[in-house]
Design an enzyme around this catalytic site. Structure first.
Site, PDB file in Angstrom:
ATOM      1  CD  GLU A   9       2.689  10.165  -1.123  1.00  0.00           C
ATOM      2  OE1 GLU A   9       3.684   9.611  -1.108  1.00  0.00           O
ATOM      3  OE2 GLU A   9       1.417   9.650  -0.813  1.00  0.00           O
TER       4      GLU A   9
ATOM      5  CD  GLU B 114      -2.942  -1.250   0.730  1.00  0.00           C
ATOM      6  OE1 GLU B 114      -3.256  -0.165  -0.045  1.00  0.00           O
ATOM      7  OE2 GLU B 114      -3.854  -2.081   0.826  1.00  0.00           O
TER       8      GLU B 114
ATOM      9  CB  CYS C  51      -1.465   6.965   1.508  1.00  0.00           C
ATOM     10  SG  CYS C  51      -2.905   6.293   2.137  1.00  0.00           S
TER      11      CYS C  51
END
Ligand code: NAP
Ligand code: MG
Length: 493
Positions: free
Chosen positions: A396, A264, A298
């Protein structure tokens, strides 16, 4: 209280929150191996700090090779009995863990907030209740695995190495441990270096409910401890949540070893708002989508695509909403954004803000709150005039920084949203149900929210596409990584 002479509003205008006095923290936090708290053979310790004060909270054991070996050996030794235990009995342990989390919820919420910096209203209302919910949910599945995989004879995978990040420390532990145990596996968990305290307190609950020794072991430490754990020969499965960079490393390390792997990873999720949406509601969703947990999420909606005709209205409303957000003491229940988790993460976020300015995007930072002099803080902000090629539109950030871009047609919105190496989540805001279905089908994202954002449930699978990883956590799908199908002979023993 504020005085007339002060130009702006301090974050501390309420009385100090006293919650921190209600939790006691051991000064030396040991490893949890074989059902006991033990000092590390490495004799090494590191400090965990409160990111809102920079004060040290406690020392945490740093597990070395011998400690990791002991933890894996303990998980291996516990496996035969645990995997053959009647499934209804395994379920009873999971129910008991869930109930104890609920009973100690306030303590967990305070500790999570002190160690990680997130606002108490989030740890209290989101992290801890969801952690309990995951144990309840997978307790329900423990004796129904043959219905989840009809005719496929599900059996456990074996010893699971479970490595988690710092943004949802207890919740990520629950996401990993609950399905693994429900399916009859044993676990060695590696929390993130900056946020080990709630995982270790969860180990106290394992003792309280009498979970058999070795079924869950916790090795604290830095990235090296995680590496030692993942590469251990007796580990049958690696479950990792964290950065794409470390995820790629683990893929290389586990290749050809026969170990199962789920990842993940990161995200750069798109929130798409159409002119026919309920704009006020959408702005609330955009704000919670990016600023929830200081953007340490996330699946944060960090790229906002606005239909061109409503750009001015959305930017105006966004600025206004930003100016009302309270940044400050995470233990104050009125706080909207707490502290950034660590100095290094704050440096990363500030680096991205500087890159955005340098590459020509326009920064909007409208909050009026003065930040405390100690601690790691970042006022929520957003950029307009962002080009898809800008660093802030591609990478990110993992902080409270939003990139606002525009589109003219649904096709353009879809292609711009999909123009990312990541594929974790997306949001669609529109009044038209048909548009939602049409667009959701075409977005490369594992989770798609419609007219809402950042809603989680134990029964709902979570996970990504592309560089956001593979495998699902939560829901019936979350059982799959923890079972072998049709292969009792292959069963780890
Ligand atoms: P990270 O550096 O990858 O760390 C994640 C975990 O892996 C930590 O426990 C870390 O230990 C450990 N680790 C570091 N290097 C390792 C190695 N070589 N081998 C094995 N383990 C290693 O990520 P992070 O900075 O903590 O977390 C932020 C990232 O996680 C973001 O990219 C975010 O998107 C992602 N994330 C994804 C999800 C999801 O569900 N998709 C959820 C939450 C976070 P240390 O903490 O000691 O370094
Ligand atoms: Mg800490």
């Amino acid at each position: 209280m504020t005085t007339q002479s002060q130009p702006d509003v301090p974050s501390w205008e309420y009385s100090p929150a006293l919650d921190s006095t209600k939790v006691t923290i051991e000064q030396k936090n040991k490893l949890f191996i074989g059902g006991k708290f033990i000092s590390p053979k490495s004799r090494s310790w590191f400090a965990t700090v409160n990111p809102s004060t920079e004060k040290k909270l406690a020392d945490i054991a740093c597990a070395g090779k011998a400690d990791v070996n002991a933890a894996v050996a303990s998980a291996k030794a516990a496996l035969p009995k645990w995997s053959r235990l009647r499934s209804t009995e395994r379920a009873k342990y999971l129910y008991a863990i869930a109930r104890r989390i609920q009973e100690r919820a306030r303590e967990f919420a305070i500790l999570e907030t002190m160690d990680g910096g997130k606002p108490i209203k989030e740890s209290r209302d989101v992290d801890i209740p969801l952690a309990a919910q995951h144990f309840f949910y997978y307790a329900g599945w423990a004796d129904k695995l043959e219905y989840a995989f009809p005719g496929a004879n599900p059996s456990p995978v074996g010893v699971c190495a479970q490595i988690i990040p710092w943004n949802f420390p207890l919740l990520m532990a629950a996401w990993k441990i609950a399905p693994a145990l429900a399916c009859g596996n044993t676990s060695v968990l590696k929390p993130a270096e900056t946020t080990s305290l709630t995982a270790l307190r969860l180990a106290e609950i394992f003792q309280e409910v009498g979970l058999p020794p070795g079924v869950v072991n916790i090795v604290t430490g830095a990235g090296d401890t995680g590496r030692l754990l993942a590469e251990h020969k007796l580990v049958n499965k690696v479950a990792f949540t964290g950065s794409t960079q470390v995820g790629k490393l683990l893929m290389r390390e586990t290749a050809g070893t026969g170990k199962k792997l789920t990842l993940e990873l990161g995200g750069k999720s798109a929130n798409i708002i159409f002119a026919d949406a309920a704009i006020d509601q959408a702005v609330e969703g955009i704000v919670s989508g990016i600023y929830f947990n200081q953007g340490h999420v996330c699946c944060a909606g960090s790229r906002l695509f606005v239909e061109e005709s409503i750009l001015d209205e959305v930017v105006h409303k966004l600025k206004h909403r930003l100016s009302t957000l309270r940044v400050g003491d995470p233990l104050d229940k009125n706080t909207d954004l707490g502290a950034i988790n660590s100095k290094s993460q704050l440096d990363i976020v500030n680096g991205y803000i500087a890159a955005g300015i340098k590459e020509g995007a326009q920064l909007h930072k409208t909050t009026k709150h003065r930040l405390p002099s100690k601690g790691y803080w970042c006022n929520p902000c957003f950029f307009t005039d962002v080009q898809p090629s800008h660093t802030i539109a591609r990478e990110e950030i993992f902080g409270p920084v939003l990139s606002v871009m525009t589109f003219r047609t649904p096709e353009e919105a879809i292609s711009r949203a999909n123009n990312s190496p990541y594929g974790l989540a997306a949001g669609i805001w529109t009044d038209k149900g048909s548009k939602i279905f049409e667009i959701a089908k075409k977005l490369d994202a594992g989770i798609i929210w419609c007219n809402t954002y950042n809603k989680f449930d134990a029964a709902s699978p979570f996970g990504g596409f592309k560089e956001s990883g593979f495998g699902r956590e939560g829901g019936m799908q979350g059982l799959r990584p923890y079972v072998q199908l049709g292969a009792t002979l292959e069963r780890a023993n």
